[in-house]
Design a protein around this motif. Structure first.
Motif, PDB file in Angstrom:
ATOM      1  N   LEU A   9       0.854  -1.198   0.000  1.00  0.00           N
ATOM      2  CA  LEU A   9       0.000   0.000   0.000  1.00  0.00           C
ATOM      3  C   LEU A   9       0.889   1.247   0.000  1.00  0.00           C
ATOM      4  CD1 LEU A   9      -2.736  -1.152   2.524  1.00  0.00           C
ATOM      5  CD2 LEU A   9      -3.170  -0.392   0.180  1.00  0.00           C
ATOM      6  N   PRO A  10       0.487   2.272  -0.750  1.00  0.00           N
ATOM      7  CA  PRO A  10       1.279   3.512  -0.773  1.00  0.00           C
ATOM      8  C   PRO A  10       1.021   4.349   0.480  1.00  0.00           C
ATOM      9  CG  PRO A  10      -0.695   3.801  -2.075  1.00  0.00           C
ATOM     10  CD  PRO A  10      -0.716   2.370  -1.591  1.00  0.00           C
ATOM     11  N   THR A  39      -5.150   4.808  11.430  1.00  0.00           N
ATOM     12  CA  THR A  39      -4.222   5.778  10.846  1.00  0.00           C
ATOM     13  C   THR A  39      -4.509   6.046   9.373  1.00  0.00           C
ATOM     14  OG1 THR A  39      -2.442   5.209  12.349  1.00  0.00           O
ATOM     15  CG2 THR A  39      -1.782   6.104  10.245  1.00  0.00           C
ATOM     16  N   LYS A  43      -6.123   9.269   7.432  1.00  0.00           N
ATOM     17  CA  LYS A  43      -5.410   9.989   6.362  1.00  0.00           C
ATOM     18  C   LYS A  43      -6.305  10.139   5.143  1.00  0.00           C
ATOM     19  CE  LYS A  43      -0.647   8.669   7.508  1.00  0.00           C
ATOM     20  NZ  LYS A  43       0.457   7.733   7.153  1.00  0.00           N
ATOM     21  N   THR A 204       0.475  -5.902  11.498  1.00  0.00           N
ATOM     22  CA  THR A 204       0.627  -4.569  10.902  1.00  0.00           C
ATOM     23  C   THR A 204       1.801  -3.837  11.530  1.00  0.00           C
ATOM     24  OG1 THR A 204      -1.010  -3.638  12.410  1.00  0.00           O
ATOM     25  CG2 THR A 204      -1.791  -4.289  10.250  1.00  0.00           C
ATOM     26  N   GLY A 207       5.545   0.644  13.454  1.00  0.00           N
ATOM     27  CA  GLY A 207       6.570   1.601  13.025  1.00  0.00           C
ATOM     28  C   GLY A 207       6.455   1.969  11.570  1.00  0.00           C
ATOM     29  N   GLY A 210       4.744  -0.092   7.007  1.00  0.00           N
ATOM     30  CA  GLY A 210       3.946   0.215   5.819  1.00  0.00           C
ATOM     31  C   GLY A 210       2.860  -0.798   5.529  1.00  0.00           C
TER      32      GLY A 210
HETATM   33  P1  GDP Z   1      -2.435   3.092  14.369  1.00  0.00           P
HETATM   34  O1  GDP Z   1      -2.208   1.882  15.229  1.00  0.00           O
HETATM   35  O2  GDP Z   1      -3.739   3.073  13.619  1.00  0.00           O
HETATM   36  O3  GDP Z   1      -2.244   4.374  15.118  1.00  0.00           O
HETATM   37  O4  GDP Z   1      -1.329   3.089  13.187  1.00  0.00           O
HETATM   38  P2  GDP Z   1       0.281   2.982  13.273  1.00  0.00           P
HETATM   39  O5  GDP Z   1       0.878   4.363  13.218  1.00  0.00           O
HETATM   40  O6  GDP Z   1       0.682   2.106  14.392  1.00  0.00           O
HETATM   41  O7  GDP Z   1       0.587   2.266  11.875  1.00  0.00           O
HETATM   42  C1  GDP Z   1       0.180   0.919  11.645  1.00  0.00           C
HETATM   43  C2  GDP Z   1       0.886   0.389  10.402  1.00  0.00           C
HETATM   44  O8  GDP Z   1       0.479   1.149   9.266  1.00  0.00           O
HETATM   45  C3  GDP Z   1       2.414   0.465  10.437  1.00  0.00           C
HETATM   46  O9  GDP Z   1       2.925  -0.663   9.755  1.00  0.00           O
HETATM   47  C4  GDP Z   1       2.717   1.732   9.631  1.00  0.00           C
HETATM   48  O10 GDP Z   1       3.995   1.698   9.038  1.00  0.00           O
HETATM   49  C5  GDP Z   1       1.631   1.650   8.582  1.00  0.00           C
HETATM   50  N1  GDP Z   1       1.231   2.916   7.955  1.00  0.00           N
HETATM   51  C6  GDP Z   1       0.857   4.082   8.555  1.00  0.00           C
HETATM   52  N2  GDP Z   1       0.490   4.979   7.634  1.00  0.00           N
HETATM   53  C7  GDP Z   1       0.647   4.394   6.415  1.00  0.00           C
HETATM   54  C8  GDP Z   1       0.409   4.805   5.068  1.00  0.00           C
HETATM   55  O11 GDP Z   1      -0.038   5.915   4.771  1.00  0.00           O
HETATM   56  N3  GDP Z   1       0.676   3.884   4.084  1.00  0.00           N
HETATM   57  C9  GDP Z   1       1.173   2.644   4.354  1.00  0.00           C
HETATM   58  N4  GDP Z   1       1.400   1.799   3.344  1.00  0.00           N
HETATM   59  N5  GDP Z   1       1.378   2.224   5.614  1.00  0.00           N
HETATM   60  C10 GDP Z   1       1.113   3.081   6.636  1.00  0.00           C
END
Ligand code: GDP
Ligand code: MN
Ligand code: MN
Length: 250
Positions: A9-10, A39, A43, A204, A207, A210
Motif C-alpha cells: 500500500l502507498p 491511521t 489519512k 501490521t 513503526g 507500511g
Molecule cells: P495506528 O495503530 O492506527 O495508530 O497506526 P500505526 O501508526 O501504528 O501504523 C500501523 C501500520 O500502518 C504500520 O505498519 C505503519 O507503518 C503503517 N502505515 C501508517 N500509515 C501508512 C500509510 O499511509 N501507508 C502505508 N502503506 N502504511 C502506513
C-alpha cells in the motif's frame, strides 16, 4: 486462522479510495475479515491537522502547564486543545489526558497521533470509525474492523483494539452455553472485534512497516448471539465514575 498483512500500500493521502487500494492488493474471499489501522482511514478522510488549527483556549493552556510541570517536558497547549475538541469528556487531565471520544471510545489523548503523520502535526481518529468501516464493508463485501493501538489500565504495553466495525457484531455471547463440566456460563461475552484487532495489530506493526491492513482468514463467529455493545455506557462503568472523582497529586 491466518492473518496476512496487505503488502504494497502507498502512503495514504486525503481523498484516496482506500477500499480500491486494498482491493487491488488483497484477494478477499467470503469469510475473510479485513482489519485496517485507523491511521490510514484517518489519512484518507483528511483528518490530518496542524497545531495552528487548534488555537488554545484557557482550559487547554491550564492542562498543558500542569502536564509540563509534572513531566518536565514542554507541552504544546494546542495539542491539549485538539484533544478537548475531539472529546465528549476528559476523565483525567493529569498525569496524562484520558478522554472519551465523541464516538464513545475511551483512550489517552483521544487517540490523536503524532507518529506516521507526514504533511501535518496531528492525526485525529476518524470522526465515526464504524461509519468508515461500513463504507469499506460496502465496497469490499467482507466484515471490516478499524483498529487503533491503545494502552490498557492495569497492564504495561499497548495493543490493537477495535474503534469501529461493520459486517460483524462486536462481541459474541457465550452465556447460557456450558463449560466442560456442564456448568452454565453466566458472564462471558467475548469481544470479538478487539481480538481480531489484536491479531491484526501483531502483523501490521507500529513503526515504518507500511502494512496498515491485514486479512484474517478462517475465523468463524460460530452459532452465537452477537451484540454491538463495546463501549461501556456511563451508567455501567464504575471505573470511569471513580476516575472522575480522582485527583492526581504531584
Ligand atoms: P495506528 O495503530 O492506527 O495508530 O497506526 P500505526 O501508526 O501504528 O501504523 C500501523 C501500520 O500502518 C504500520 O505498519 C505503519 O507503518 C503503517 N502505515 C501508517 N500509515 C501508512 C500509510 O499511509 N501507508 C502505508 N502503506 N502504511 C502506513
Ligand atoms: Mn493510533
Ligand atoms: Mn499502531
Amino acid at each position: 486462522m491466518q492473518v496476512t498483512p496487505v503488502a504494497g500500500l502507498p502512503e495514504i493521502r486525503e481523498g484516496d479510495d482506500l477500499a480500491a487500494l486494498i482491493d487491488e492488493r488483497a484477494v478477499l474471499q467470503p469469510g475473510d475479515v479485513l482489519c485496517v489501522a485507523s491511521t490510514v482511514v484517518s489519512k484518507a478522510e483528511g483528518r490530518t491537522f496542524d497545531f495552528a488549527d487548534f488555537p488554545a483556549g484557557e482550559r487547554a493552556r491550564a492542562i498543558a502547564d500542569r502536564l509540563e510541570a509534572i513531566t518536565g517536558e514542554s507541552k504544546d497547549p494546542r495539542f491539549a486543545q485538539a484533544v478537548i475538541e475531539e472529546s465528549e469528556e476528559l476523565i483525567v487531565e493529569a498525569p496524562f489526558i484520558l478522554a472519551v471520544t465523541h464516538f464513545g471510545h475511551i483512550t489517552v489523548n483521544a487517540g490523536i497521533d503524532r507518529s506516521n503523520v507526514p504533511g501535518g502535526d496531528l492525526l485525529l481518529l476518524p470522526e465515526d470509525p464504524s461509519a468508515s468501516a461500513e463504507r469499506l464493508h460496502e465496497a469490499l463485501d467482507v466484515p471490516v474492523v478499524v483498529t487503533d493501538t491503545s494502552g490498557r489500565p492495569f497492564r504495561y504495553g499497548q495493543r490493537g483494539v477495535a474503534v469501529g466495525w461493520a459486517g460483524i457484531p462486536a462481541s459474541r455471547d457465550w452465556r447460557g452455553e456450558t463449560d466442560r463440566e456442564g456448568r452454565e456460563m453466566e458472564a462471558t461475552v467475548q469481544s470479538v472485534v478487539d481480538e481480531l484487532a489484536g491479531a491484526a495489530n501483531l502483523v501490521t506493526g507500529e513503526g515504518d512497516g507500511g502494512t496498515p491492513a491485514a486479512v484474517v482468514r478462517g475465523f468463524e463467529f460460530g452459532d452465537h448471539e452477537g451484540s454491538n455493545n463495546l463501549f461501556r455506557s456511563e451508567a455501567d462503568d464504575i471505573v470511569r465514575a471513580a476516575l472522575r472523582e480522582w485527583e492526581f497529586e504531584g
